[in-house]
Design an enzyme around this catalytic site. Structure first.
Site, PDB file in Angstrom:
ATOM      1  N   ASN A 149     150.822  49.976  61.156  1.00  9.94           N
ATOM      2  CA  ASN A 149     151.178  49.426  62.463  1.00  9.94           C
ATOM      3  C   ASN A 149     150.089  48.558  63.092  1.00  9.94           C
ATOM      4  O   ASN A 149     150.374  47.576  63.769  1.00  9.94           O
ATOM      5  CB  ASN A 149     151.568  50.550  63.421  1.00  9.94           C
ATOM      6  CG  ASN A 149     150.450  51.561  63.633  1.00  9.94           C
ATOM      7  OD1 ASN A 149     149.704  51.886  62.705  1.00  9.94           O
ATOM      8  ND2 ASN A 149     150.323  52.064  64.834  1.00  9.94           N
ATOM      9  N   GLU A 247     144.412  61.657  61.604  1.00 12.98           N
ATOM     10  CA  GLU A 247     144.976  61.161  62.862  1.00 12.98           C
ATOM     11  C   GLU A 247     146.445  60.921  62.592  1.00 12.98           C
ATOM     12  O   GLU A 247     146.806  59.986  61.890  1.00 12.98           O
ATOM     13  CB  GLU A 247     144.246  59.888  63.300  1.00 12.98           C
ATOM     14  CG  GLU A 247     144.418  59.574  64.783  1.00 12.98           C
ATOM     15  CD  GLU A 247     145.704  58.841  65.089  1.00 12.98           C
ATOM     16  OE1 GLU A 247     146.659  59.503  65.569  1.00 12.98           O
ATOM     17  OE2 GLU A 247     145.769  57.641  64.850  1.00 12.98           O
ATOM     18  N   GLU A 460     137.822  60.927  65.756  1.00 17.48           N
ATOM     19  CA  GLU A 460     137.204  59.675  65.342  1.00 17.48           C
ATOM     20  C   GLU A 460     136.511  59.061  66.548  1.00 17.48           C
ATOM     21  O   GLU A 460     136.657  59.513  67.678  1.00 17.48           O
ATOM     22  CB  GLU A 460     138.264  58.718  64.788  1.00 17.48           C
ATOM     23  CG  GLU A 460     138.981  59.254  63.565  1.00 17.48           C
ATOM     24  CD  GLU A 460     140.011  58.275  63.022  1.00 17.48           C
ATOM     25  OE1 GLU A 460     140.523  57.439  63.787  1.00 17.48           O
ATOM     26  OE2 GLU A 460     140.307  58.353  61.818  1.00 17.48           O
TER      27      GLU A 460
END
Length: 479
Positions: A149, A247, A460
């Site tokens: 994405n 994630e 992160e």
């Protein structure tokens, strides 16, 4: 037609299999490039190159490594227009969005971690007649696997801290949107990045992706993508006792209180819901509105959504481009049908829109807004990852919090209120890793990024990323 190449040992090379798959422009449904289908032989070549490069790269000074990252950052900026057009061609997103968000952020990622590594200090703890100090050493060869994405944006978000901290990287971009990773390979070559330090392998997730995460010489895996894939990576990695950063998905709530700035909230949530066609893991998809302002919010929100322009990604006036693939478009449409079956009332989304001739076969969809859906229904619980949101009513702060937390996901949330005490209370109690108050996607790269529950594992960003890609070692001296 251009054939994308793997980037291994500092060179652009064809896959060992000599096999390719199509790279399709979502806005036209036409094939514009060929993607390598890499296999175990490509992977082993990349691992060998990375292991050979590691002793030299890891022993460079942080300033020397930072210089390479800064060169790459500068070259991304110099090639911004080319990269933005390529990103749009690969993903279907508006060129203007790629020019102002995706590509500048990719450059910023490289620059940020170039600076961050020079400030990454070790710790010491003085005791009675002793001192302990902590060294942080790079892990070795690590894997970075990025999603489709935000291709270059998230690709650099992973490899920058890995490289900065002295690791060598095997990177795999999504096979759906690989083109800017290929262009990034050329930038690394132009920057003079030493051979083997970064290796980029293209191909399908179940094939080369699975091979990468299964390889015993990979010391850590950083992955962004679907929760099911993340679970599989965790299952493979557990027996290898390796570090994992996952994630994953999101089903993000937005809480709108009566005391909010209504116009600002409407504008903010239109952006939060439909930027990048809703194909961002951080997008708001469940909007809960306090009852006294529900009807007014709904009217203003739907009016703004209907005004969004869908069409040719090259048109600067377009707000939304095409969805990433025919398969994904069909998935999103299936959820719209499901929502209707579950009792949802469609407020907008079926309005006609005009496409120029070259886009008539593209994967375009109007933004959809629904109401009257039960909180526990599939539409409100499963990640759709497209331009579909639901509006829901709440009557108290306690109910709002309960509705928001009633989810297997816990990535991000937004709270819209001018009551500072309320904002702090809910911000502390809402079960998401990221909370935005009266804003969305206001990102500071120093902050930890990640989710709770099925939205991921680890964090992160900033020092969290540098810690992830290094191994701490404590040394104690008695005197």
């Amino acid at each position: 037609m251009e054939k994308i190449a793997n980037y291994i040992n500092g060179e652009l090379i064809a896959p060992k299999s000599s096999q390719y798959m199509d790279d399709v422009n979502p806005a036209t449904a036409e094939v514009f490039a060929q993607i390598p289908l890499s296999n175990d032989k490509d992977l082993q070549y990349a691992i060998d190159a990375a292991e050979k490069a590691f002793p030299v790269w890891s022993n460079l000074s942080v300033k020397e490594r930072a210089n390479y990252l800064n060169k790459i950052s500068k070259l991304i900026n110099e090639n911004l227009d080319e990269l933005a057009k390529a990103e749009s061609q690969d993903t279907g997103k508006p060129v203007q969005l790629a020019q102002t968000v995706d590509i500048p952020r990719a450059s910023a990622n490289m620059e940020f971690f170039a600076h961050a590594i020079t400030q990454f200090s070790s710790e010491s703890h003085a005791g009675i007649n002793s001192i302990n100090y902590t060294l942080r050493k790079p892990l070795g060869v690590v894997a970075c696997i990025s999603p489709w994405n935000l291709p270059l944006y998230l690709f650099t978000w992973k490899i920058a801290p890995a490289l900065a901290s002295g690791n060598c990287v095997i990177a795999k971009p999504s096979e759906i949107t690989p083109y800017t990773a290929y262009l990034f390979s050329k930038i690394c070559m132009e920057a003079g990045l030493p051979k083997g330090v970064l290796n980029i392998l293209h191909g399908k997730g179940p094939e080369i992706g699975n091979a990468i995460v299964s390889h015993k010489n990979i010391k850590a895996v950083s992955f962004t993508g679907g929760t099911a894939t993340g679970k599989r990576i965790a299952e493979i990695s557990a027996p290898l006792f390796r570090k994992l950063s996952l994630e994953l998905g999101g089903k993000n709530p937005a809480l709108v209180f009566t005391d909010c700035d209504l116009d600002k909230t409407v504008d903010g949530l239109v952006r939060a819901s439909f930027t990048n066609q809703g194909e961002i893991c951080l997008c708001a998809s469940r909007i809960y509105v306090e009852k006294p302002i529900y009807e007014e919010f709904k009217e203003k929100f739907v009016q703004k959504v209907r005004a969004l322009k869908v069409g040719n990604p090259a048109d600067p006036s377009v707000n939304m481009g095409a969805l990433v693939s025919a398969q994904h478009l069909n998935k999103v449409k299936s959820y719209i049908s499901l929502a209707k079956e579950e009792g949802g009332k469609l407020l907008c989304g079926e309005e006609a829109f005009e496409l120029i001739e070259e886009n008539k076969k593209g994967y375009f969809l109007r933004p959809h807004v629904l109401e009257n859906l039960p909180n526990t229904c599939r539409t409100n619980q499963e990640e759709i990852f497209g331009p579909v949101v639901s509006l829901n009513v709440f009557q108290s702060e306690e109910e709002a919090l309960s509705l928001a937390n009633e989810s297997e996901y816990g990535l991000a949330s937004t709270i819209w209120t001018n009551d500072l005490s309320k904002a702090h209370r809910i911000g502390e109690e809402i079960k998401t890793g990221i909370v935005w108050i009266n804003c969305w996607m206001n990102r500071d790269l120093r902050t930890p990024f990640g989710g709770m529950k099925n939205s991921g594992l680890g964090r992160e960003g900033g020092l969290e990323a540098l810690k992830f890609f290094t191994e701490p070692k404590n040394i104690c001296i008695e005197y």
